[in-house]
Design a protein around this motif. Sequence first.
Motif, PDB file in Angstrom:
ATOM      1  N   ARG A 187       3.725  11.604 -19.552  1.00  0.00           N
ATOM      2  CA  ARG A 187       4.816  12.052 -18.866  1.00  0.00           C
ATOM      3  C   ARG A 187       5.519  11.528 -18.081  1.00  0.00           C
ATOM      4  O   ARG A 187       6.716  11.570 -17.470  1.00  0.00           O
ATOM      5  CB  ARG A 187       3.793  13.771 -18.122  1.00  0.00           C
ATOM      6  N   GLY A 188       4.553  10.711 -16.556  1.00  0.00           N
ATOM      7  CA  GLY A 188       5.153  10.356 -15.803  1.00  0.00           C
ATOM      8  C   GLY A 188       4.415   9.585 -14.691  1.00  0.00           C
ATOM      9  O   GLY A 188       3.588   9.670 -14.718  1.00  0.00           O
ATOM     10  N   VAL A 189       5.042   8.408 -13.967  1.00  0.00           N
ATOM     11  CA  VAL A 189       4.094   7.526 -12.892  1.00  0.00           C
ATOM     12  C   VAL A 189       4.657   7.298 -12.256  1.00  0.00           C
ATOM     13  O   VAL A 189       6.437   7.636 -11.774  1.00  0.00           O
ATOM     14  CB  VAL A 189       4.266   6.052 -13.709  1.00  0.00           C
ATOM     15  N   MET A 190       4.066   7.396 -10.589  1.00  0.00           N
ATOM     16  CA  MET A 190       4.612   8.030  -9.401  1.00  0.00           C
ATOM     17  C   MET A 190       4.785   6.675  -8.793  1.00  0.00           C
ATOM     18  O   MET A 190       3.689   5.781  -8.466  1.00  0.00           O
ATOM     19  CB  MET A 190       4.456   8.695  -8.392  1.00  0.00           C
ATOM     20  N   GLY A 191       5.943   5.967  -8.103  1.00  0.00           N
ATOM     21  CA  GLY A 191       6.079   5.208  -7.129  1.00  0.00           C
ATOM     22  C   GLY A 191       6.808   5.287  -6.197  1.00  0.00           C
ATOM     23  O   GLY A 191       7.144   6.125  -5.471  1.00  0.00           O
ATOM     24  N   LYS A 192       6.691   5.115  -5.125  1.00  0.00           N
ATOM     25  CA  LYS A 192       7.658   4.308  -4.283  1.00  0.00           C
ATOM     26  C   LYS A 192       8.966   3.594  -4.279  1.00  0.00           C
ATOM     27  O   LYS A 192       8.326   2.329  -4.779  1.00  0.00           O
ATOM     28  CB  LYS A 192       7.116   3.898  -2.785  1.00  0.00           C
ATOM     29  N   ILE A 193       9.954   4.057  -3.019  1.00  0.00           N
ATOM     30  CA  ILE A 193      11.276   2.827  -2.580  1.00  0.00           C
ATOM     31  C   ILE A 193      11.184   1.756  -1.912  1.00  0.00           C
ATOM     32  O   ILE A 193      10.193   2.419  -1.218  1.00  0.00           O
ATOM     33  CB  ILE A 193      12.520   3.914  -3.091  1.00  0.00           C
ATOM     34  N   VAL A 252       4.735  -2.831 -14.802  1.00  0.00           N
ATOM     35  CA  VAL A 252       3.497  -2.939 -14.113  1.00  0.00           C
ATOM     36  C   VAL A 252       2.911  -4.513 -14.834  1.00  0.00           C
ATOM     37  O   VAL A 252       2.755  -3.995 -16.100  1.00  0.00           O
ATOM     38  CB  VAL A 252       2.488  -2.231 -13.885  1.00  0.00           C
ATOM     39  N   VAL A 253       2.529  -5.733 -14.172  1.00  0.00           N
ATOM     40  CA  VAL A 253       1.887  -6.503 -13.974  1.00  0.00           C
ATOM     41  C   VAL A 253       0.647  -6.281 -13.795  1.00  0.00           C
ATOM     42  O   VAL A 253       0.020  -6.000 -13.232  1.00  0.00           O
ATOM     43  CB  VAL A 253       2.495  -7.719 -14.015  1.00  0.00           C
ATOM     44  N   THR A 263       5.709  -5.342  -9.578  1.00  0.00           N
ATOM     45  CA  THR A 263       5.693  -3.952 -10.361  1.00  0.00           C
ATOM     46  C   THR A 263       7.594  -4.900 -10.923  1.00  0.00           C
ATOM     47  O   THR A 263       7.979  -5.309  -9.863  1.00  0.00           O
ATOM     48  CB  THR A 263       6.506  -2.990  -9.175  1.00  0.00           C
ATOM     49  N   PHE A 264       7.772  -4.724 -11.793  1.00  0.00           N
ATOM     50  CA  PHE A 264       9.443  -5.287 -11.697  1.00  0.00           C
ATOM     51  C   PHE A 264       9.950  -3.999 -12.240  1.00  0.00           C
ATOM     52  O   PHE A 264       9.492  -3.018 -12.561  1.00  0.00           O
ATOM     53  CB  PHE A 264       9.148  -5.896 -13.591  1.00  0.00           C
ATOM     54  N   TYR A 276       5.342   0.236  -7.578  1.00  0.00           N
ATOM     55  CA  TYR A 276       3.767   1.092  -7.846  1.00  0.00           C
ATOM     56  C   TYR A 276       2.627   0.923  -7.275  1.00  0.00           C
ATOM     57  O   TYR A 276       2.693  -0.928  -6.460  1.00  0.00           O
ATOM     58  CB  TYR A 276       3.456   1.098  -9.591  1.00  0.00           C
ATOM     59  N   GLU A 277       1.946   1.063  -7.072  1.00  0.00           N
ATOM     60  CA  GLU A 277       0.575   0.872  -6.038  1.00  0.00           C
ATOM     61  C   GLU A 277       0.445  -0.101  -6.689  1.00  0.00           C
ATOM     62  O   GLU A 277       0.063  -1.099  -7.813  1.00  0.00           O
ATOM     63  CB  GLU A 277      -0.626   2.210  -6.332  1.00  0.00           C
ATOM     64  N   GLU A 278      -0.587  -1.463  -5.123  1.00  0.00           N
ATOM     65  CA  GLU A 278      -0.640  -2.369  -5.970  1.00  0.00           C
ATOM     66  C   GLU A 278      -2.087  -2.024  -6.712  1.00  0.00           C
ATOM     67  O   GLU A 278      -2.618  -1.699  -5.948  1.00  0.00           O
ATOM     68  CB  GLU A 278      -0.908  -3.201  -4.852  1.00  0.00           C
TER      69      GLU A 278
END
Length: 677
Positions: free
Chosen positions: A279-285, A305-306, A381-382, A391-393
Amino acid sequence: MNKEKIRNIGLAAHIDAGKTTTTERILFYTGRIHRIGEVDEGTATMDWLQQEKERGITIWSAATTCYWKEYRINIIDTPGHVDFTAEVERSLRILDGLVVIFCAVGGVEPQSETVWRQADKFDVPRIVFINKMDRIGADCFRVLKEIEKKFAVNTVLMQLPLGAEEEFKGVIDLLRGKKLIWDVDEIGERYREEEASEEEMGNWREELFLCLGELDDELAERYIEKKDIELKKVKSIIRKGVIEGRIVPVFIGSALKNKGIQCLIDAICDYLPSPLDKRGVMGKIPGKEEIIERKPSDEEPFSSVVFKIQIDKKLGKLSYTRVYSGKIKPGQKIMNSANGEIFRIQRLYLLHANRRNSLQEAAAGEIVGIVGAKRVKTGDTFCDIDNPVIYEEMLFPEPVVSIAIEPKSIRELPKLEECLAFMLEEDPTFRVKRDEETGQFVLSGMGELQLDILLDRLKRDFGLEVRSGKPQVAYRETISVSASGYHKFSKTIGDAHHFGEANLSVHPNPQKGNYIEIPVDIPDDFKEVVRESVNTILLFGPLAGYPVTDVKVEFHKLSKGSNVTPLGLGNAIQEALREALIKGDPILLEPVVKIEITVPSEFVGNVVGDLGTRNASLKKITKVSDFIQRVSAEIPLREIFGYATTLRSLTQGRGNFWMEISHFAPVPEEIKKKIMI
Ligand SMILES: Nc1nc2c(ncn2[C@@H]2O[C@H](COP(=O)(O)OP(=O)(O)OP(=O)(O)O)[C@@H](O)[C@H]2O)c(=O)[nH]1
Ligand SMILES: [Mg+2]
């Protein structure tokens, strides 16, 4: 490509359970390769690294893509050796589903427990494959019970074995009530089907439907009333149950003997999630606390995400990345939001172990390789330049073993530095420190095998001869009591006056790592100063310069007036923290491992006797089968270096062991004296 038909899956298990052997079969039956590769002959496609071929083990996670019916399956074959647990973890982070493989003889071995826990952590839906049904002593029912007991999960046995051990010839598909027999050809490409009788299925088919009935009332009713049940409908109920984590379907087979693999591929397609199920992935600005969601749609801004970096001599840095949203093309400019680098995508690839095919486009849900980023590390994150997201490291464990090396010829120093830098980029659990006094490089990692492979690569991949010392334990420092520190920094440097004041305290934070309580009421730029200053000091402890761990840092006062400068504040924090750590009665810690040694019963005495001479604390001895026992103990890591050779001589080569870092414990006084000299 229809995203519903994409599967991003991994294979994970204890060492030697048969992940690579299974992957090779999947690649063969899907037509991806035209000859089956064998681990034992050094011909496995997925174990392509020279060191993997020679040792018959997987070291790096390898990615590949194959097609089955209308599905595209992206597979990551992970290593089982404990030194490479981080490889599994970074793959799990970006996968949608997992096949956990168990050996039908060994059952739930320790590393498979670790993998299961990791999959729980990332909430990855999974199915189970019990492999090696052809081996003497194979018993899928015992393994099934063990899985249920150890993991408290609702397993659903989907197949029964036909024949046992050497006579294992196929499975009964309980859902369809059919016998599948692999006796048509040697390579298991074709199999025949026969009806299975009620007698052959015993209560198992009923058990399967009762279990599925708990997921769906209508199915339960139809089954009880003996009405027709549409296969498609049952499969969708199982699929939903797997994705919601309510059931774990179990399949059986023998990868080496080419039996049961086609059913496993079907199960991957039928039951494991597609990228859309996420559905979706959460990240931050970047730089903000605001949380945003990216949906697995091509219409959304690009993000990925790498999870792995490979240095290719010709191409440079190849970033393996999982696209979460949007799409990209070669030539397009994108951003690495972890460090702000904007770069042009030079090349885009579909990956197949160490080979690759150029792509003209990559879209949400795919796993691809990107060439173009210069500064990139695993976990970055690219994203789209105009719509940044981060995204979370990924966090990696700190190393526990180190080894000092130097080039045989001083002329090779620059080359050595360059090669180490290469390897550092590829392996996030590898660290290098230069020992200023001796001029040597201290390489640290997760275990002896990892360091051994790194040294081997220096020699053979880069042609570098180095002298190396013996592996050493990577010690840590911590504090034993709470303490405080204060410093006011006020100095004119050049034309500017720098000012900062810090009052802080440190507290023991046993077994929980470091925690920095950053004050909320200071400007965002200063938060970074606080973090960096604290981390700089924690890297070199006050006792013997080892990294500091398990300390909580709390700030009571941080000056925030207009006269405060980053340099002034940073210096004040560093001095105050140094003072607090010294006052905190620092102690030296060492890694202690949990070890499990599996040996034939007649050697248990030898093994236990030897452990007694190494300060081990014996935990338990359990029976694995009639002839095999497992000895569990805890032991300081420094006592167990080179244990593979010892165990071989103690057990005439018939013992196996597995160990994992359990915790850090204070170093005994007499050892401490030797280290601190
Ligand atoms: N008898 C039997 N042996 C098997 C089977 N599958 C794999 N093996 C053997 O088990 C050994 C390990 O197989 P791999 O496929 O390398 O196992 P792995 O899980 O990839 O191992 P790592 O990557 O090193 O963790 C090899 O000697 C295989 O030939 C099987 O179904 N039956
Ligand atoms: Mg393998």
